[in-house]
Design an enzyme around this catalytic site. Structure first.
Site, PDB file in Angstrom:
ATOM      1  N   GLU A  54       0.817  -1.212   0.000  1.00 32.97           N
ATOM      2  CA  GLU A  54       0.000   0.000   0.000  1.00 32.97           C
ATOM      3  C   GLU A  54       0.855   1.268   0.000  1.00 32.97           C
ATOM      4  O   GLU A  54       0.559   2.218  -0.736  1.00 32.97           O
ATOM      5  CB  GLU A  54      -0.937  -0.013   1.207  1.00 32.97           C
ATOM      6  CG  GLU A  54      -2.034  -1.059   1.073  1.00 32.97           C
ATOM      7  CD  GLU A  54      -2.982  -1.060   2.256  1.00 32.97           C
ATOM      8  OE1 GLU A  54      -4.167  -0.748   2.064  1.00 32.97           O
ATOM      9  OE2 GLU A  54      -2.511  -1.381   3.372  1.00 32.97           O
TER      10      GLU A  54
ATOM     11  N   GLU B  42      -5.252  -9.411   3.051  1.00 28.77           N
ATOM     12  CA  GLU B  42      -6.091  -9.167   4.219  1.00 28.77           C
ATOM     13  C   GLU B  42      -7.317 -10.073   4.284  1.00 28.77           C
ATOM     14  O   GLU B  42      -7.850 -10.327   5.375  1.00 28.77           O
ATOM     15  CB  GLU B  42      -6.520  -7.689   4.252  1.00 28.77           C
ATOM     16  CG  GLU B  42      -5.416  -6.724   4.619  1.00 28.77           C
ATOM     17  CD  GLU B  42      -4.495  -6.347   3.460  1.00 28.77           C
ATOM     18  OE1 GLU B  42      -3.559  -5.552   3.676  1.00 28.77           O
ATOM     19  OE2 GLU B  42      -4.719  -6.858   2.338  1.00 28.77           O
TER      20      GLU B  42
END
Length: 266
Positions: free
Chosen positions: A119, A139
């Site tokens: 990210e 995730e």
């Protein structure tokens, strides 16, 4: 380098900062090998580090890189259970620090580049990868989704179908795929080649007008979700401002005089 005016940059957690004034670059180096796990508090410090380098006159280009075989396997998972909802709500703001920086930011990625490691790399302007690089947003395996802008930034680059594949299936993307899909600009063989490619890109970037560079970055970021017509209007305003700059005058004169321009950023 430490900035004693900012308490967030005292006792750096899991990374260090180096400045090469001759090369006009400032490096943020993840230094918790072998996995370079990013702790919860470290995210605040990383934000402060980008802000400090963005304000440092010695630095024209910021580089985010890591020690060891892996860039980062992601965040410290148990830390999410210990963090307050208020703290977690600011995670995306911290990870967006490279995008907010006025200066160009390069991410050098090798090995595992997962979760928040991916990210924060997506928030940089340029990504160079090794063949060992594996991008992933895993995730879903934890019953969660990316929480620091990963899916949104990725979708802007690769589109909705590929983003669903990466996020909803926790798929890993190779370095070569990353280039093919437009996530990275170059894929090189190994760490030595990565260091050389980053140095070459830094040298290329510092040749341009810092004022025009800052303007281009902000314009492209600000117009990302605008209509084409609005983007053209914004571009016109930026173009008009640069027409009045010393750097533009110097660029035109240097072109006609067949010499290298001496840009000052004004």
């Amino acid at each position: 380098m430490t900035d004693h005016t900012d308490p967030r940059l005292k006792d750096l957690d899991g990374f260090r900062i180096e400045i090469d004034a001759a090369a006009q670059r400032g490096d943020i180096i993840l230094s918790r090998p072998p996995m370079n796990v990013i702790n919860m508090g470290q995210r605040d410090q990383l934000r402060a580090a980008f802000e400090a380098l963005d304000a440092d006159d010695r630095v024209r280009v910021i580089v985010l890189r890591a020690e060891g075989e892996n860039f980062s396997s992601g965040g410290y998972i148990k830390g999410f259970l210990d963090a307050s909802p208020e703290h977690v709500s600011h995670l995306a703001d911290n990870v967006a620090a490279p995008a907010r920086a006025a200066k160009p930011v390069i991410a050098a990625n090798q090995g595992y580049t997962f979760g928040v490691g991916f990210e924060i790399s997506l928030a940089c302007d340029f990504r160079i990868v090794t063949e060992s690089c594996r991008y992933a947003l895993p995730e879903q395996k934890l019953g969660q989704i990316p929480g620091s802008g990963g899916s949104a930034r990725l979708q802007a680059i690769v589109g909705i179908a590929r983003t669903k594949e990466i996020v909803m299936l926790s798929r890993r993307i190779t370095g070569r795929q990353a280039v093919d899909w437009g996530i990275a600009i170059d894929c090189v063989a190994d760490q030595a080649a990565l260091d050389a490619a980053v140095a070459k890109l830094v040298a290329e970037l510092v040749e341009f007008s810092p004022l025009a560079q800052r303007t281009a970055k902000k314009l492209i970021n600000d117009s990302e979700n605008a209509t084409v017509q609005t983007g053209i209007e914004m571009e016109g305003h930026c173009y008009a401002r640069l027409r009045q700059s010393d750097d533009f005058r110097e660029g035109v004169l240097a072109f006609h005089e067949k010499r290298k321009p001496g840009f000052t950023g004004s």
